[in-house]
Design a protein around this motif. Structure first.
Motif, PDB file in Angstrom:
ATOM      1  N   UNK A   7       8.120 -97.649 -37.396  1.00 57.71           N
ATOM      2  CA  UNK A   7       7.167 -96.539 -37.253  1.00 57.71           C
ATOM      3  C   UNK A   7       7.853 -95.249 -36.843  1.00 57.71           C
ATOM      4  N   UNK A   8       8.983 -95.360 -36.176  1.00 55.97           N
ATOM      5  CA  UNK A   8       9.698 -94.169 -35.734  1.00 55.97           C
ATOM      6  C   UNK A   8      11.163 -94.261 -36.133  1.00 55.97           C
ATOM      7  N   UNK A   9      11.783 -93.085 -36.260  1.00 57.56           N
ATOM      8  CA  UNK A   9      13.215 -92.954 -36.505  1.00 57.56           C
ATOM      9  C   UNK A   9      13.812 -92.232 -35.317  1.00 57.56           C
ATOM     10  N   UNK A  10      14.958 -92.714 -34.859  1.00 52.47           N
ATOM     11  CA  UNK A  10      15.644 -92.100 -33.728  1.00 52.47           C
ATOM     12  C   UNK A  10      16.958 -91.521 -34.230  1.00 52.47           C
ATOM     13  N   UNK A  52      13.083 -88.497 -31.348  1.00 51.16           N
ATOM     14  CA  UNK A  52      12.248 -89.567 -31.893  1.00 51.16           C
ATOM     15  C   UNK A  52      11.254 -88.942 -32.856  1.00 51.16           C
ATOM     16  N   UNK A  53      11.210 -89.458 -34.093  1.00 50.30           N
ATOM     17  CA  UNK A  53      10.401 -88.869 -35.164  1.00 50.30           C
ATOM     18  C   UNK A  53       9.440 -89.901 -35.720  1.00 50.30           C
ATOM     19  N   UNK A  68       8.187 -84.553 -34.951  1.00 52.06           N
ATOM     20  CA  UNK A  68       8.995 -84.825 -33.768  1.00 52.06           C
ATOM     21  C   UNK A  68       8.083 -85.294 -32.640  1.00 52.06           C
ATOM     22  N   UNK A  69       8.341 -86.476 -32.090  1.00 52.59           N
ATOM     23  CA  UNK A  69       7.475 -87.069 -31.073  1.00 52.59           C
ATOM     24  C   UNK A  69       8.037 -86.898 -29.675  1.00 52.59           C
ATOM     25  N   UNK A  70       9.313 -87.157 -29.481  1.00 58.66           N
ATOM     26  CA  UNK A  70       9.921 -87.091 -28.152  1.00 58.66           C
ATOM     27  C   UNK A  70      11.342 -86.579 -28.266  1.00 58.66           C
TER      28      UNK A  70
END
Length: 614
Positions: A437-440, A450-451, A458-460
């Motif tokens: 679900x996310x790419x780091x 964190x995407x 961009x999430x975090x």
């Protein structure tokens, strides 16, 4: 002895039927003894005269009077009891009848004994909403634990995050730091069970360790330059190592015997992987090198025979180009490689032999990190141009991408300073969470970003590192957790949902400052992880007690680790002193870095004091 104790007619008939049944099998002598004893103790059915008086009879008289009774009469009676009883009181296992059963399987069961209700998991879920069920009055036994838990699952009231909160990972501790190499260790891998750790070092050695207690099992010698990558096959039978000496060596994990020395590259090996793709007994191992070649080594899983000549692709559009990274798709059908000429190349293995099907030119600087997701046909590429791209396969072999700009900031964040505005970001490493679900991405400004892997949002932004990060290791089954490590000696466990740090370890080496962490891997069960550093250490972390590691000395070497080798034209080696292949030599001594036996107790399981067995 008293004759003919008062027994009922039914008992005497049973004695007689037992004796008759014994005559049909191998126990004929027992039948003869029983017949004589029945006659001696007058246990046979008697004869009644016309006045009703009973008179004893011989065994032969009883047999003659009951010619209508077959020898297997008792067995036939027993066979009929089960089906008749099942109609009245069903057993717990229909169709299975045993004279020795108990409970609902007993031949003596009654309807009153079996009137308790057995509820299904769905009834627990519907009636109790996940709470422990209240037993009805006619249920004498506690409910089945498995069905109770299944009922709770069906209600949806329990989630994985509540069963295993992220705070549990705070309990992972350093079990042991072991000095096992004389140079930096850039490669680490676990076998498929997680019981063995493999380390590949700049001292040209590959070592096999126990992840349970840290003991050194074996040293694999043969390379003449730095180890650049390690790979374990999916059958968990082989370990392969690539090196700057331009060769790949493969060893058997059961015997530590060399299986193959592959010499198809004219430059250092940059990446090495076994393909998940399998067609019959045919398998592939992939290697890339600084000579800009991509080599597919075919081998047979039945006889572990590697082909001497790989299926080779030379991708050098101009001098100096190197292929530096690679990744297989989850099923092994696709391979993606990144190069210093900014191009991503896609290879396809599904048509019988490998073939190149695509070249992607969207990046403007070298692509030095690439990773396929865990399920599906998506991969992420990281480049020195300051971007990462999430690629997805569409129809007709068209790959489309989502751009991730490393200059992006979170909404409401402070504006960049003038110095930061001139900073050119570069991607140093990429990874997916376990559920994709996310790419780091790791950026050279020491930040992790964190995407959302579907939208590119961009999430975090994860802050904590003080130097470049080249290690991103997702948890093997928990999508919330990823581990990062860098040249600053820091190891972080991150909560991807909250964007926070859960656990932190700093690799401080007494008298030497901190050691840069070069590689890190989780065990397949997620209970441990291991790191390697710039000083030759192996660090083992995990849950639970560190007691199994207490007997282990701080410095672990074999006295034969660095002895000279003799090489033949095919690359195979012999120990120069003993003229033997390394795997056939006697068990070596355990020594410290000064080549002295370590001052530790010998494990009780070791058959030879002062020696350590492979």
């Amino acid at each position: 002895m008293a004759k003919n104790r008062n027994i009922s007619l039914l008992e005497s008939e049973l004695y007689y039927l037992i004796s008759r049944f014994l005559t049909t099998g191998p126990c004929r002598r027992a039948a003869e003894v029983l017949a004589s004893e029945l006659q001696e103790y007058q246990l046979l059915p008697g004869r009644l005269d016309w006045l009703g008086n009973e008179h004893p009879r011989t065994y032969e008289d009883v047999v003659a009077a009951n010619r209508h009774i077959a020898p297997d009469h008792l067995l036939r009676i027993c066979k009929q009891i089960g089906p008749i009883l099942d109609k009245e009181v069903p057993s717990c296992v229909p169709g299975v009848h045993s004279l020795l059963g108990s409970g609902k399987q007993s031949m003596l069961r009654t309807a009153k004994d079996c009137d308790s209700v057995r509820s299904q998991a769905s009834s627990y879920a519907a009636l109790h909403r996940g709470r422990p069920p209240e037993r009805p009055l006619n249920c004498k036994k506690p409910p089945h634990l498995v069905k109770v838990h299944r009922g709770r699952e069906l209600t949806g009231v329990q989630r994985y995050s509540s069963i295993n909160p992220v705070s549990n990972y705070e309990r992972m501790r350093l079990h042991r730091r072991i000095l096992g190499h004389l140079s930096a260790v850039y490669c680490i891998a676990f076998d498929r069970t997680g019981l063995r750790i493999f380390t590949g070092s700049d001292d040209c050695l590959v070592k096999i360790w126990s992840s349970f207690d840290g003991r050194l099992h074996s040293t694999l010698r043969g390379h003449s330059a730095e180890i650049t990558d390690l790979a374990v096959n999916y059958e968990n039978t082989l370990i392969a190592a690539g090196s700057c000496d331009k060769t790949i060596r493969v060893w058997c994990l059961r015997t530590c015997a060399p299986v193959a020395v592959l010499q198809g590259h004219s430059g250092s090996i940059t990446s090495l992987q076994f393909s998940p793709f399998a067609k019959g007994s045919k398998r592939y191992m992939l290697s890339t090198g600084t000579d800009a070649t991509v080599c597919f080594w075919q081998w047979d899983v039945n006889n572990i025979n590697f082909s001497d000549r790989p299926h080779k692709f030379t991708e050098r559009p101009r001098p100096g180009v190197q292929t530096v990274c690679s990744s297989f798709s989850p099923g092994g059908i696709f391979l993606a490689t990144g190069s210093t000429d900014d191009v991503i190349r896609i290879y396809y293995l599904g048509s019988g032999s490998p073939e190149k099907i695509s070249e992607l030119h969207e990046h403007t600087d070298k692509v030095d990190s690439i990773q396929f997701c865990h399920s599906g046909e998506r991969f992420v590429s990281g480049s020195r141009d300051g971007t990462a791209r999430i690629w997805k396969l569409h129809q007709r072999q068209q790959w489309r991408c989502i751009l991730l700009n490393m200059s992006a900031t979170l909404p409401g964040a402070e504006t960049m300073s003038e110095e930061e505005s001139y900073f050119k970001p570069k991607v140093t490493m990429v990874a997916w969470d376990r559920h994709d679900n996310t790419v780091i991405t790791a950026v050279n400004n020491h930040l992790l970003k964190v995407w959302n892997s579907y939208t590119g949002q961009l999430l975090h932004i994860l802050k904590g590192h003080e130097a470049e990060v080249f290690v991103l290791e997702p948890h093997p089954f928990d999508p919330r957790i990823i581990l990062s490590a860098g040249h600053d000696g820091n190891v972080f466990i991150w909560d991807l949902l909250r964007g926070t740090n859960t656990q932190h370890y700093f690799n401080m080496i007494e008298g030497q400052g901190h050691g840069a962490v070069f590689d890190c891997k989780f065990t397949p069960d997620g209970q441990r992880f291991a790191c390697t550093d710039s000083h030759g250490h192996l660090l083992i972390f995990g849950f639970g007690s560190s007691k199994p590691y207490e007997k282990l000395p701080d410095q672990v070497f074999f006295h034969t680790d660095y002895r000279p080798l003799i090489r033949d034209t095919n690359g195979f080696v012999l120990d120069e002193q003993t003229q033997q292949a390394p795997h056939l030599m006697p068990p070596p001594f355990l020594v410290d870095v000064g080549w002295k036996p370590p001052p530790t107790k010998v494990p009780a399981s070791c058959p030879r004091p002062g020696e350590h067995c492979c």
